[in-house]
Write a protein that holds these residues in place. Structure first.
Motif, short mmCIF file in Angstrom:
data_model
loop_
_atom_site.label_atom_id
_atom_site.label_comp_id
_atom_site.label_asym_id
_atom_site.label_seq_id
_atom_site.Cartn_x
_atom_site.Cartn_y
_atom_site.Cartn_z
N THR A 1 0.82 -1.21 0.00
CA THR A 1 0.00 0.00 0.00
C THR A 1 0.86 1.26 0.00
O THR A 1 0.51 2.25 -0.66
N GLN A 2 1.99 1.25 0.70
CA GLN A 2 2.86 2.41 0.72
C GLN A 2 3.48 2.66 -0.65
O GLN A 2 3.56 3.80 -1.12
N VAL A 3 3.92 1.59 -1.28
CA VAL A 3 4.54 1.71 -2.61
C VAL A 3 3.51 2.18 -3.63
O VAL A 3 3.77 3.10 -4.42
N ILE A 4 2.33 1.58 -3.61
CA ILE A 4 1.26 1.97 -4.54
C ILE A 4 0.85 3.42 -4.31
O ILE A 4 0.68 4.19 -5.25
N GLY A 5 0.71 3.81 -3.04
CA GLY A 5 0.30 5.18 -2.71
C GLY A 5 1.32 6.20 -3.17
O GLY A 5 0.97 7.23 -3.76
N ALA A 6 2.60 5.93 -2.92
CA ALA A 6 3.66 6.85 -3.34
C ALA A 6 3.72 6.96 -4.86
O ALA A 6 3.92 8.04 -5.42
N PHE A 7 3.51 5.83 -5.53
CA PHE A 7 3.50 5.82 -7.00
C PHE A 7 2.35 6.66 -7.54
O PHE A 7 2.52 7.43 -8.49
N ARG A 8 1.18 6.53 -6.92
CA ARG A 8 0.02 7.32 -7.36
C ARG A 8 0.29 8.81 -7.22
O ARG A 8 -0.02 9.61 -8.11
N VAL A 9 0.86 9.22 -6.09
CA VAL A 9 1.15 10.63 -5.86
C VAL A 9 2.13 11.16 -6.90
O VAL A 9 1.93 12.21 -7.50
N ALA A 10 3.22 10.41 -7.12
CA ALA A 10 4.25 10.83 -8.07
C ALA A 10 3.69 10.92 -9.49
O ALA A 10 4.06 11.81 -10.26
N LEU A 11 2.78 10.02 -9.83
CA LEU A 11 2.25 9.96 -11.19
C LEU A 11 1.23 11.06 -11.47
O LEU A 11 1.24 11.67 -12.55
N THR A 12 0.35 11.32 -10.52
CA THR A 12 -0.76 12.24 -10.78
C THR A 12 -0.55 13.66 -10.23
O THR A 12 -1.25 14.58 -10.65
N MET A 13 0.39 13.84 -9.32
CA MET A 13 0.53 15.13 -8.64
C MET A 13 0.81 16.31 -9.57
O MET A 13 0.23 17.38 -9.39
N PRO A 14 1.68 16.19 -10.57
CA PRO A 14 1.95 17.34 -11.44
C PRO A 14 0.69 17.93 -12.08
O PRO A 14 0.51 19.14 -12.10
N LEU A 15 -0.17 17.06 -12.64
CA LEU A 15 -1.42 17.54 -13.24
C LEU A 15 -2.45 17.88 -12.17
O LEU A 15 -3.12 18.92 -12.26
N GLU A 16 -2.56 17.04 -11.17
CA GLU A 16 -3.56 17.21 -10.13
C GLU A 16 -3.40 18.55 -9.41
O GLU A 16 -4.38 19.23 -9.11
N HIS A 17 -2.15 18.95 -9.16
CA HIS A 17 -1.93 20.19 -8.43
C HIS A 17 -2.35 21.42 -9.25
O HIS A 17 -2.93 22.35 -8.71
N VAL A 18 -2.04 21.41 -10.54
CA VAL A 18 -2.44 22.54 -11.40
C VAL A 18 -3.96 22.68 -11.41
O VAL A 18 -4.50 23.80 -11.28
N LEU A 19 -4.67 21.56 -11.54
CA LEU A 19 -6.13 21.59 -11.52
C LEU A 19 -6.66 22.07 -10.18
O LEU A 19 -7.62 22.85 -10.12
N ASP A 20 -6.02 21.62 -9.10
CA ASP A 20 -6.43 22.04 -7.76
C ASP A 20 -6.17 23.52 -7.55
O ASP A 20 -6.96 24.23 -6.91
N ARG A 21 -5.07 24.01 -8.10
CA ARG A 21 -4.72 25.44 -7.99
C ARG A 21 -5.79 26.30 -8.66
O ARG A 21 -6.27 27.28 -8.08
N ILE A 22 -6.17 25.93 -9.87
CA ILE A 22 -7.18 26.71 -10.61
C ILE A 22 -8.53 26.59 -9.91
O ILE A 22 -9.25 27.58 -9.76
N LYS A 23 -8.88 25.37 -9.48
CA LYS A 23 -10.16 25.15 -8.79
C LYS A 23 -10.26 25.99 -7.52
O LYS A 23 -11.28 26.66 -7.28
N THR A 24 -9.21 25.97 -6.72
CA THR A 24 -9.22 26.70 -5.45
C THR A 24 -9.29 28.20 -5.67
O THR A 24 -10.03 28.91 -4.97
N TYR A 25 -8.54 28.70 -6.64
CA TYR A 25 -8.58 30.14 -6.93
C TYR A 25 -9.96 30.55 -7.42
O TYR A 25 -10.49 31.59 -7.03
#
Length: 278
Positions: free
Chosen positions: A11-35
């Motif tokens: 679960t730790q390996v899978i979770g870290a992999f998910r964060v590394a894979l999706t974070m670059p796009l996910e953060h930009v979308l979250d930034r625009i959504k929050t603003y």
């Protein structure tokens, strides 16, 4: 014990992999959504122009550090809790819908205590155009947990809603509980769980942003009901669901990995394994 340790590591390996894979796009979308949530009534184009005009392209990654830390910390407890709480409850509660609701409420209550500081810092950074780490001055016990009430409500609604519908949809698509979820069925389950979660959770997420940002301190002094009423009266449903399009894309990206991962872990360590043994 061996299965538990193996599941924990996986679960730790899978979770870290998910964060590394999706974070670059996910953060930009979250930034625009929050603003967009913080500036009720503006368009996505205006949000983009405001952020880019004030900070350049780097502005789309404002708040990345607290957001990244929040996502990494969550991986250490959420996967084990998602799998092992239902498995333990299954010995006493044979209604899986109630089982999942209790699990979701438990994770939501626990998680809000952990992630509220990260959410507060992320929101402070995303809703202002200030440069540097000036937002770190808010790291005091009184300030860092601003929005804890709405954060807790949001997490409980999110987790109970997601685990309930994820379980219902996944097992409705299977002929046998121990059967792996196909790629097509994973896409169907991810899409439905994303839509249902956004419908239930996004208004709470909007109020959370308004409470945790520094420019709207009046929202901290009123009840959640009053906050919902004010936003609805001024902006209608569009106000409560501000930024939902960006959020649903990000959520779908998460669900594409989360849905088959839960399915795999349940088949090997959780409810599905228990059902097969019975």
């Amino acid at each position: 014990m061996g299965d538990y340790i193996k599941a924990l590591i996986e679960t730790q390996v899978i979770g870290a992999f998910r964060v590394a894979l999706t974070m670059p796009l996910e953060h930009v979308l979250d930034r625009i959504k929050t603003y967009k949530q913080s500036k009720q009534g503006i368009t996505y184009i205006q949000s983009y122009l405001d952020i880019k005009g004030a900070r350049g392209l780097i502005g789309f990654y404002d708040g990345f550090y607290p957001s990244f830390l929040r996502n990494m910390v969550k991986q250490y407890y959420r996967w084990p809790m998602m799998i092992f709480i239902p498995s333990m409850l299954n010995d006493h509660i044979h209604n899986q819908s109630i089982n999942k609701i209790i699990t979701g409420a438990s994770i939501g209550l626990f998680e809000s205590c952990i992630i509220t500081p990260f959410e507060r810092l992320k929101t402070l950074k995303m809703t202002s155009m200030a440069t540097g780490f000036g937002y770190l001055k808010y790291i005091t016990l009184q300030s860092i947990y601003v929005g804890f009430r709405i954060q807790t409500t949001r997490q409980v609604v999110s987790w109970t809603n997601y685990l309930y519908w994820d379980h219902k949809v996944r097992y409705a698509l299977k002929a046998d509980p121990g059967q792996p979820l196909s790629i097509v069925n994973s896409l169907i389950a991810s899409t439905l769980s994303s839509i249902l979660n956004i419908l239930a959770v996004h208004p709470f997420d909007t109020i959370k942003t308004l409470v945790q940002m520094e420019e709207n301190q009046n929202y901290r002094k009123i009840s959640l009901y009053q906050s919902f009423r004010i936003v609805y009266q001024n902006y209608g449903l569009a106000g409560l669901y501000a930024g939902w399009q960006a959020r649903i894309i990000a959520y779908f990206c998460q669900a594409l990995l989360t849905t088959p991962t839960i399915d795999y872990l349940e088949r090997n360590y959780g409810i599905s394994k228990t059902k097969k043994q019975q």
